[in-house]
Scaffold this motif. Structure first.
Motif, PDB file in Angstrom:
ATOM      1  N   VAL A   1       0.841  -1.206   0.000  1.00  8.32           N
ATOM      2  CA  VAL A   1       0.000   0.000   0.000  1.00  8.32           C
ATOM      3  C   VAL A   1       0.873   1.252   0.000  1.00  8.32           C
ATOM      4  O   VAL A   1       0.623   2.207  -0.747  1.00  8.32           O
ATOM      5  CB  VAL A   1      -0.951  -0.005   1.222  1.00  8.32           C
ATOM      6  CG1 VAL A   1      -1.636   1.351   1.358  1.00  8.32           C
ATOM      7  CG2 VAL A   1      -1.989  -1.096   1.082  1.00  8.32           C
ATOM      8  N   GLU A   2       1.913   1.268   0.836  1.00  7.45           N
ATOM      9  CA  GLU A   2       2.826   2.410   0.884  1.00  7.45           C
ATOM     10  C   GLU A   2       3.572   2.566  -0.438  1.00  7.45           C
ATOM     11  O   GLU A   2       3.849   3.684  -0.890  1.00  7.45           O
ATOM     12  CB  GLU A   2       3.822   2.240   2.036  1.00  7.45           C
ATOM     13  CG  GLU A   2       3.224   2.456   3.413  1.00  7.45           C
ATOM     14  CD  GLU A   2       2.720   3.876   3.605  1.00  7.45           C
ATOM     15  OE1 GLU A   2       3.392   4.822   3.122  1.00  7.45           O
ATOM     16  OE2 GLU A   2       1.646   4.048   4.215  1.00  7.45           O
ATOM     17  N   PHE A   3       3.890   1.433  -1.049  1.00  3.11           N
ATOM     18  CA  PHE A   3       4.587   1.454  -2.343  1.00  3.11           C
ATOM     19  C   PHE A   3       3.727   2.132  -3.401  1.00  3.11           C
ATOM     20  O   PHE A   3       4.202   2.981  -4.169  1.00  3.11           O
ATOM     21  CB  PHE A   3       4.924   0.018  -2.760  1.00  3.11           C
ATOM     22  CG  PHE A   3       5.676  -0.082  -4.057  1.00  3.11           C
ATOM     23  CD1 PHE A   3       7.023   0.232  -4.120  1.00  3.11           C
ATOM     24  CD2 PHE A   3       5.031  -0.507  -5.213  1.00  3.11           C
ATOM     25  CE1 PHE A   3       7.722   0.135  -5.321  1.00  3.11           C
ATOM     26  CE2 PHE A   3       5.710  -0.597  -6.409  1.00  3.11           C
ATOM     27  CZ  PHE A   3       7.062  -0.280  -6.458  1.00  3.11           C
ATOM     28  N   VAL A   4       2.444   1.767  -3.448  1.00  4.45           N
ATOM     29  CA  VAL A   4       1.522   2.378  -4.410  1.00  4.45           C
ATOM     30  C   VAL A   4       1.301   3.852  -4.077  1.00  4.45           C
ATOM     31  O   VAL A   4       1.233   4.709  -4.968  1.00  4.45           O
ATOM     32  CB  VAL A   4       0.176   1.618  -4.434  1.00  4.45           C
ATOM     33  CG1 VAL A   4      -0.835   2.326  -5.339  1.00  4.45           C
ATOM     34  CG2 VAL A   4       0.387   0.183  -4.900  1.00  4.45           C
ATOM     35  N   LYS A   5       1.229   4.161  -2.788  1.00  6.66           N
ATOM     36  CA  LYS A   5       1.062   5.556  -2.366  1.00  6.66           C
ATOM     37  C   LYS A   5       2.227   6.412  -2.840  1.00  6.66           C
ATOM     38  O   LYS A   5       2.038   7.529  -3.339  1.00  6.66           O
ATOM     39  CB  LYS A   5       0.947   5.617  -0.845  1.00  6.66           C
ATOM     40  CG  LYS A   5       0.737   7.019  -0.292  1.00  6.66           C
ATOM     41  CD  LYS A   5       0.605   6.996   1.228  1.00  6.66           C
ATOM     42  CE  LYS A   5       0.433   8.414   1.792  1.00  6.66           C
ATOM     43  NZ  LYS A   5       0.311   8.391   3.272  1.00  6.66           N
TER      44      LYS A   5
ATOM     45  N   THR B   1      -4.587  15.084  -4.911  1.00  9.55           N
ATOM     46  CA  THR B   1      -5.333  14.854  -6.146  1.00  9.55           C
ATOM     47  C   THR B   1      -5.414  13.372  -6.462  1.00  9.55           C
ATOM     48  O   THR B   1      -6.447  12.865  -6.895  1.00  9.55           O
ATOM     49  CB  THR B   1      -4.667  15.591  -7.328  1.00  9.55           C
ATOM     50  OG1 THR B   1      -4.626  16.988  -7.049  1.00  9.55           O
ATOM     51  CG2 THR B   1      -5.423  15.357  -8.629  1.00  9.55           C
ATOM     52  N   GLY B   2      -4.310  12.670  -6.229  1.00 12.51           N
ATOM     53  CA  GLY B   2      -4.210  11.279  -6.664  1.00 12.51           C
ATOM     54  C   GLY B   2      -4.674  10.244  -5.673  1.00 12.51           C
ATOM     55  O   GLY B   2      -4.750   9.064  -6.028  1.00 12.51           O
ATOM     56  N   ARG B   3      -5.027  10.638  -4.450  1.00 16.05           N
ATOM     57  CA  ARG B   3      -5.391   9.642  -3.441  1.00 16.05           C
ATOM     58  C   ARG B   3      -6.619   8.833  -3.840  1.00 16.05           C
ATOM     59  O   ARG B   3      -6.787   7.683  -3.418  1.00 16.05           O
ATOM     60  CB  ARG B   3      -5.625  10.315  -2.089  1.00 16.05           C
ATOM     61  CG  ARG B   3      -6.796  11.262  -2.037  1.00 16.05           C
ATOM     62  CD  ARG B   3      -6.820  12.057  -0.730  1.00 16.05           C
ATOM     63  NE  ARG B   3      -6.724  11.166   0.430  1.00 16.05           N
ATOM     64  CZ  ARG B   3      -6.457  11.574   1.670  1.00 16.05           C
ATOM     65  NH1 ARG B   3      -6.210  12.859   1.889  1.00 16.05           N
ATOM     66  NH2 ARG B   3      -6.424  10.722   2.655  1.00 16.05           N
ATOM     67  N   ARG B   4      -7.479   9.417  -4.677  1.00 19.21           N
ATOM     68  CA  ARG B   4      -8.677   8.694  -5.123  1.00 19.21           C
ATOM     69  C   ARG B   4      -8.313   7.527  -6.048  1.00 19.21           C
ATOM     70  O   ARG B   4      -9.168   6.663  -6.301  1.00 19.21           O
ATOM     71  CB  ARG B   4      -9.623   9.661  -5.829  1.00 19.21           C
ATOM     72  CG  ARG B   4      -9.147  10.156  -7.183  1.00 19.21           C
ATOM     73  CD  ARG B   4     -10.047  11.247  -7.710  1.00 19.21           C
ATOM     74  NE  ARG B   4      -9.942  12.452  -6.891  1.00 19.21           N
ATOM     75  CZ  ARG B   4     -10.837  13.434  -6.905  1.00 19.21           C
ATOM     76  NH1 ARG B   4     -11.902  13.338  -7.678  1.00 19.21           N
ATOM     77  NH2 ARG B   4     -10.669  14.492  -6.149  1.00 19.21           N
ATOM     78  N   PHE B   5      -7.081   7.512  -6.554  1.00 19.60           N
ATOM     79  CA  PHE B   5      -6.653   6.447  -7.452  1.00 19.60           C
ATOM     80  C   PHE B   5      -5.893   5.340  -6.713  1.00 19.60           C
ATOM     81  O   PHE B   5      -5.328   4.449  -7.338  1.00 19.60           O
ATOM     82  CB  PHE B   5      -5.779   7.014  -8.566  1.00 19.60           C
ATOM     83  CG  PHE B   5      -6.414   8.164  -9.291  1.00 19.60           C
ATOM     84  CD1 PHE B   5      -7.662   8.030  -9.876  1.00 19.60           C
ATOM     85  CD2 PHE B   5      -5.765   9.389  -9.365  1.00 19.60           C
ATOM     86  CE1 PHE B   5      -8.257   9.103 -10.536  1.00 19.60           C
ATOM     87  CE2 PHE B   5      -6.347  10.462 -10.018  1.00 19.60           C
ATOM     88  CZ  PHE B   5      -7.599  10.315 -10.604  1.00 19.60           C
ATOM     89  N   MET B   6      -5.885   5.417  -5.391  1.00 19.43           N
ATOM     90  CA  MET B   6      -5.180   4.421  -4.588  1.00 19.43           C
ATOM     91  C   MET B   6      -5.746   3.020  -4.843  1.00 19.43           C
ATOM     92  O   MET B   6      -4.996   2.058  -5.033  1.00 19.43           O
ATOM     93  CB  MET B   6      -5.313   4.786  -3.102  1.00 19.43           C
ATOM     94  CG  MET B   6      -4.495   3.924  -2.186  1.00 19.43           C
ATOM     95  SD  MET B   6      -2.736   4.262  -2.356  1.00 19.43           S
ATOM     96  CE  MET B   6      -2.084   2.842  -1.498  1.00 19.43           C
ATOM     97  N   GLY B   7      -7.051   2.894  -4.843  1.00 25.45           N
ATOM     98  CA  GLY B   7      -7.673   1.595  -5.087  1.00 25.45           C
ATOM     99  C   GLY B   7      -7.371   1.060  -6.466  1.00 25.45           C
ATOM    100  O   GLY B   7      -7.108  -0.141  -6.646  1.00 25.45           O
ATOM    101  N   LEU B   8      -7.384   1.949  -7.461  1.00 24.59           N
ATOM    102  CA  LEU B   8      -7.075   1.551  -8.830  1.00 24.59           C
ATOM    103  C   LEU B   8      -5.640   1.041  -8.926  1.00 24.59           C
ATOM    104  O   LEU B   8      -5.386  -0.025  -9.508  1.00 24.59           O
ATOM    105  CB  LEU B   8      -7.280   2.735  -9.776  1.00 24.59           C
ATOM    106  CG  LEU B   8      -6.823   2.531 -11.228  1.00 24.59           C
ATOM    107  CD1 LEU B   8      -7.643   1.440 -11.900  1.00 24.59           C
ATOM    108  CD2 LEU B   8      -6.925   3.836 -12.010  1.00 24.59           C
ATOM    109  N   GLY B   9      -4.695   1.799  -8.363  1.00 26.79           N
ATOM    110  CA  GLY B   9      -3.290   1.407  -8.437  1.00 26.79           C
ATOM    111  C   GLY B   9      -3.017   0.097  -7.727  1.00 26.79           C
ATOM    112  O   GLY B   9      -2.300  -0.773  -8.250  1.00 26.79           O
TER     113      GLY B   9
END
Length: 244
Positions: A63-67, A78-86
Protein backbone atom coordinates in the motif's frame (compact mmCIF):
# COMPACT_ATOMS: atom_id res chain seq x y z
CA UNK A 1 4.98 -29.47 -28.49
CA UNK A 2 5.22 -25.77 -27.69
CA UNK A 3 2.55 -23.32 -26.67
CA UNK A 4 1.80 -22.16 -30.18
CA UNK A 5 0.83 -25.77 -31.11
CA UNK A 6 -1.86 -25.90 -28.44
CA UNK A 7 -5.47 -25.15 -29.24
CA UNK A 8 -7.50 -22.57 -27.36
CA UNK A 9 -10.84 -23.65 -25.83
CA UNK A 10 -13.25 -21.41 -27.71
CA UNK A 11 -16.95 -20.72 -27.23
CA UNK A 12 -18.30 -19.56 -30.59
CA UNK A 13 -21.37 -17.45 -31.34
CA UNK A 14 -22.15 -16.75 -27.68
CA UNK A 15 -25.82 -15.75 -27.14
CA UNK A 16 -26.34 -16.52 -30.83
CA UNK A 17 -24.26 -13.52 -31.90
CA UNK A 18 -22.13 -14.61 -34.91
CA UNK A 19 -19.06 -12.50 -34.08
CA UNK A 20 -19.09 -12.98 -30.29
CA UNK A 21 -16.48 -15.63 -29.45
CA UNK A 22 -14.84 -16.23 -26.06
CA UNK A 23 -11.55 -17.90 -25.21
CA UNK A 24 -12.64 -20.00 -22.21
CA UNK A 25 -9.04 -20.26 -20.99
CA UNK A 26 -8.89 -16.46 -20.70
CA UNK A 27 -12.21 -16.41 -18.84
CA UNK A 28 -11.03 -19.13 -16.43
CA UNK A 29 -7.64 -17.55 -15.73
CA UNK A 30 -9.08 -14.05 -15.23
CA UNK A 31 -11.49 -15.56 -12.72
CA UNK A 32 -8.66 -17.41 -10.95
CA UNK A 33 -6.53 -14.26 -10.77
CA UNK A 34 -9.48 -12.23 -9.46
CA UNK A 35 -10.24 -14.81 -6.76
CA UNK A 36 -6.60 -14.91 -5.65
CA UNK A 37 -6.41 -11.11 -5.38
CA UNK A 38 -9.73 -11.08 -3.48
CA UNK A 39 -8.45 -13.70 -1.03
CA UNK A 40 -5.21 -11.76 -0.52
CA UNK A 41 -7.14 -8.56 0.22
CA UNK A 42 -9.58 -10.24 2.61
CA UNK A 43 -6.80 -12.12 4.40
CA UNK A 44 -4.73 -8.96 4.84
CA UNK A 45 -7.65 -6.95 6.25
CA UNK A 46 -9.30 -9.68 8.31
CA UNK A 47 -7.49 -9.07 11.63
CA UNK A 48 -5.95 -5.62 11.44
CA UNK A 49 -3.51 -4.68 14.19
CA UNK A 50 -1.98 -1.36 15.21
CA UNK A 51 1.44 -3.03 15.10
CA UNK A 52 1.24 -5.06 11.90
CA UNK A 53 3.09 -8.36 11.62
CA UNK A 54 3.44 -11.04 8.99
CA UNK A 55 1.16 -10.80 6.01
CA UNK A 56 -0.50 -7.56 7.14
CA UNK A 57 2.94 -5.96 7.32
CA UNK A 58 3.68 -7.11 3.76
CA UNK A 59 0.37 -5.76 2.42
CA UNK A 60 0.87 -2.44 4.17
CA UNK A 61 4.26 -2.21 2.50
CA UNK A 62 2.53 -2.70 -0.89
CA UNK A 63 0.00 0.00 0.00
CA UNK A 64 2.83 2.41 0.88
CA UNK A 65 4.59 1.45 -2.34
CA UNK A 66 1.52 2.38 -4.41
CA UNK A 67 1.06 5.56 -2.37
CA UNK A 68 4.63 6.63 -3.19
CA UNK A 69 4.04 5.75 -6.84
CA UNK A 70 1.04 8.08 -6.95
CA UNK A 71 2.90 10.79 -5.03
CA UNK A 72 5.75 10.68 -7.54
CA UNK A 73 3.43 11.30 -10.50
CA UNK A 74 0.98 13.86 -9.11
CA UNK A 75 -0.04 15.73 -5.99
CA UNK A 76 -1.20 13.05 -3.55
CA UNK A 77 -4.26 15.04 -2.52
CA UNK A 78 -5.33 14.85 -6.15
CA UNK A 79 -4.21 11.28 -6.66
CA UNK A 80 -5.39 9.64 -3.44
CA UNK A 81 -8.68 8.69 -5.12
CA UNK A 82 -6.65 6.45 -7.45
CA UNK A 83 -5.18 4.42 -4.59
CA UNK A 84 -7.67 1.60 -5.09
CA UNK A 85 -7.07 1.55 -8.83
CA UNK A 86 -3.29 1.41 -8.44
CA UNK A 87 -3.38 -1.29 -5.77
CA UNK A 88 -5.82 -3.43 -7.75
CA UNK A 89 -3.82 -3.15 -10.98
CA UNK A 90 -0.52 -3.95 -9.28
CA UNK A 91 -1.82 -7.05 -7.50
CA UNK A 92 -4.01 -8.31 -10.34
CA UNK A 93 -1.35 -7.99 -13.03
CA UNK A 94 1.38 -9.46 -10.81
CA UNK A 95 -0.77 -12.48 -9.91
CA UNK A 96 -1.82 -12.89 -13.56
CA UNK A 97 1.79 -12.77 -14.70
CA UNK A 98 2.77 -15.55 -12.28
CA UNK A 99 0.01 -18.03 -13.10
CA UNK A 100 1.73 -19.27 -16.26
CA UNK A 101 5.16 -19.28 -14.61
CA UNK A 102 4.06 -21.85 -12.01
CA UNK A 103 2.68 -24.27 -14.60
CA UNK A 104 0.73 -24.53 -17.83
CA UNK A 105 -1.99 -27.17 -18.05
CA UNK A 106 -3.29 -28.78 -21.23
CA UNK A 107 -6.01 -31.37 -21.78
CA UNK A 108 -5.96 -33.17 -25.12
CA UNK A 109 -3.67 -30.45 -26.56
CA UNK A 110 -6.07 -27.72 -25.40
CA UNK A 111 -4.35 -25.07 -23.27
CA UNK A 112 -6.44 -24.23 -20.19
CA UNK A 113 -4.01 -22.90 -17.57
CA UNK A 114 -1.71 -20.01 -18.50
CA UNK A 115 -1.07 -16.38 -17.63
CA UNK A 116 -4.07 -14.34 -18.79
CA UNK A 117 -1.67 -11.49 -19.53
CA UNK A 118 0.01 -13.66 -22.21
CA UNK A 119 -3.03 -12.91 -24.40
CA UNK A 120 -3.01 -9.58 -26.28
CA UNK A 121 -6.79 -9.31 -26.02
CA UNK A 122 -6.55 -9.18 -22.22
CA UNK A 123 -3.67 -6.72 -22.01
CA UNK A 124 -5.09 -4.39 -24.65
CA UNK A 125 -8.45 -4.46 -22.87
CA UNK A 126 -6.72 -3.49 -19.60
CA UNK A 127 -4.86 -0.71 -21.41
CA UNK A 128 -8.06 0.56 -23.06
CA UNK A 129 -9.83 0.53 -19.69
CA UNK A 130 -7.01 2.61 -18.18
CA UNK A 131 -7.02 5.17 -21.01
CA UNK A 132 -10.83 5.49 -20.88
CA UNK A 133 -10.61 6.05 -17.12
CA UNK A 134 -8.03 8.81 -17.61
CA UNK A 135 -10.42 10.61 -19.97
CA UNK A 136 -13.33 10.12 -17.58
CA UNK A 137 -11.49 11.57 -14.60
CA UNK A 138 -10.01 14.33 -16.74
CA UNK A 139 -13.48 15.52 -17.72
CA UNK A 140 -14.86 14.96 -14.22
CA UNK A 141 -12.14 16.92 -12.42
CA UNK A 142 -11.49 19.67 -14.98
CA UNK A 143 -14.76 20.05 -16.78
CA UNK A 144 -15.38 19.30 -20.45
CA UNK A 145 -14.30 22.72 -21.75
CA UNK A 146 -11.03 22.90 -19.85
CA UNK A 147 -10.22 19.27 -20.61
CA UNK A 148 -10.80 19.72 -24.35
CA UNK A 149 -8.68 22.89 -24.33
CA UNK A 150 -5.67 20.86 -23.13
CA UNK A 151 -5.53 19.15 -26.53
CA UNK A 152 -4.72 22.50 -28.15
CA UNK A 153 -2.00 23.47 -25.67
CA UNK A 154 0.67 24.68 -25.91
CA UNK A 155 0.14 25.02 -29.69
CA UNK A 156 -3.10 24.26 -31.61
CA UNK A 157 -1.35 22.51 -34.53
CA UNK A 158 -0.20 19.76 -32.11
CA UNK A 159 -3.80 18.53 -31.79
CA UNK A 160 -3.45 15.69 -34.38
CA UNK A 161 -0.28 14.48 -32.64
CA UNK A 162 -2.07 14.38 -29.29
CA UNK A 163 -4.83 12.25 -30.80
CA UNK A 164 -2.22 9.86 -32.21
CA UNK A 165 -0.55 9.82 -28.79
CA UNK A 166 -3.74 8.48 -27.17
CA UNK A 167 -3.79 5.48 -29.52
CA UNK A 168 -0.02 4.98 -29.15
CA UNK A 169 -0.29 5.00 -25.35
CA UNK A 170 -3.00 2.34 -25.46
CA UNK A 171 -1.07 0.07 -27.82
CA UNK A 172 2.29 0.36 -26.08
CA UNK A 173 0.78 -0.08 -22.61
CA UNK A 174 -1.00 -3.29 -23.61
CA UNK A 175 1.52 -4.81 -26.02
CA UNK A 176 4.51 -4.24 -23.72
CA UNK A 177 2.89 -6.35 -21.02
CA UNK A 178 1.73 -9.02 -23.47
CA UNK A 179 5.09 -9.33 -25.25
CA UNK A 180 7.12 -9.81 -22.08
CA UNK A 181 4.81 -12.40 -20.52
CA UNK A 182 4.12 -14.32 -23.73
CA UNK A 183 7.81 -14.57 -24.61
CA UNK A 184 8.58 -15.87 -21.12
CA UNK A 185 5.91 -18.56 -21.37
CA UNK A 186 7.13 -19.69 -24.79
CA UNK A 187 10.67 -20.16 -23.48
CA UNK A 188 9.44 -22.02 -20.39
CA UNK A 189 7.37 -24.32 -22.61
CA UNK A 190 10.37 -25.08 -24.81
CA UNK A 191 12.59 -25.80 -21.79
CA UNK A 192 9.90 -28.01 -20.23
CA UNK A 193 9.66 -29.93 -23.50
CA UNK A 194 13.42 -30.43 -23.46
CA UNK A 195 13.24 -31.83 -19.92
CA UNK A 196 10.29 -34.07 -20.85
CA UNK A 197 12.30 -35.63 -23.67
CA UNK A 198 13.86 -37.91 -21.05
CA UNK A 199 17.39 -37.75 -22.44
CA UNK A 200 20.38 -36.93 -20.26
CA UNK A 201 21.18 -33.94 -22.45
CA UNK A 202 17.58 -32.76 -22.13
CA UNK A 203 17.59 -33.04 -18.35
CA UNK A 204 20.93 -31.29 -17.95
CA UNK A 205 20.34 -28.70 -20.65
CA UNK A 206 16.71 -28.05 -19.79
CA UNK A 207 16.05 -28.47 -16.06
CA UNK A 208 18.57 -25.98 -14.64
CA UNK A 209 17.82 -23.26 -17.24
CA UNK A 210 14.08 -23.82 -16.67
CA UNK A 211 14.37 -23.30 -12.90
CA UNK A 212 16.57 -20.23 -13.48
CA UNK A 213 14.14 -18.80 -16.03
CA UNK A 214 11.17 -19.37 -13.70
CA UNK A 215 12.93 -17.30 -11.06
CA UNK A 216 13.72 -14.60 -13.62
CA UNK A 217 10.11 -14.69 -14.88
CA UNK A 218 8.87 -13.88 -11.37
CA UNK A 219 11.13 -10.82 -11.42
CA UNK A 220 9.89 -9.87 -14.90
CA UNK A 221 6.28 -10.33 -13.77
CA UNK A 222 6.82 -7.95 -10.85
CA UNK A 223 8.59 -5.37 -13.02
CA UNK A 224 5.87 -5.46 -15.68
CA UNK A 225 3.14 -5.04 -13.05
CA UNK A 226 5.03 -2.05 -11.67
CA UNK A 227 5.55 -0.49 -15.12
CA UNK A 228 1.89 -0.90 -16.09
CA UNK A 229 0.69 0.63 -12.83
CA UNK A 230 3.23 3.45 -12.90
CA UNK A 231 2.35 4.39 -16.48
CA UNK A 232 -1.33 4.31 -15.54
CA UNK A 233 -0.63 6.93 -12.87
CA UNK A 234 1.51 8.96 -15.27
CA UNK A 235 -1.29 9.01 -17.87
CA UNK A 236 -3.81 9.84 -15.17
CA UNK A 237 -1.62 12.69 -13.93
CA UNK A 238 -1.48 14.16 -17.42
CA UNK A 239 -5.27 14.26 -17.55
CA UNK A 240 -6.19 15.46 -14.04
CA UNK A 241 -3.31 17.73 -13.06
CA UNK A 242 -3.36 21.41 -13.94
CA UNK A 243 0.37 21.40 -14.66
CA UNK A 244 2.39 18.47 -15.96
Amino acid sequence: MNEVDHKNPMAHDVFGIPWLDFNLSNVLMMLVASVIVFILAVTASKSLQLKPTGFQNFMEWIVEFVKDMIGNTMDYETGRRFMGLGLTLLLYIFVSNLLGVITMVTFDHVLWWKSPTSDPGITLTLATMVVVLTHYYGVKMKGTKEYAADYFRPLPFLFPLKIIEEFANTLTLGLRLYGNIYAGEILLTLLAGLVASGTVAGLVGGFIPMIAWQGFSIFIGAIQAFIFTMLTMVYMSHKVSSEH
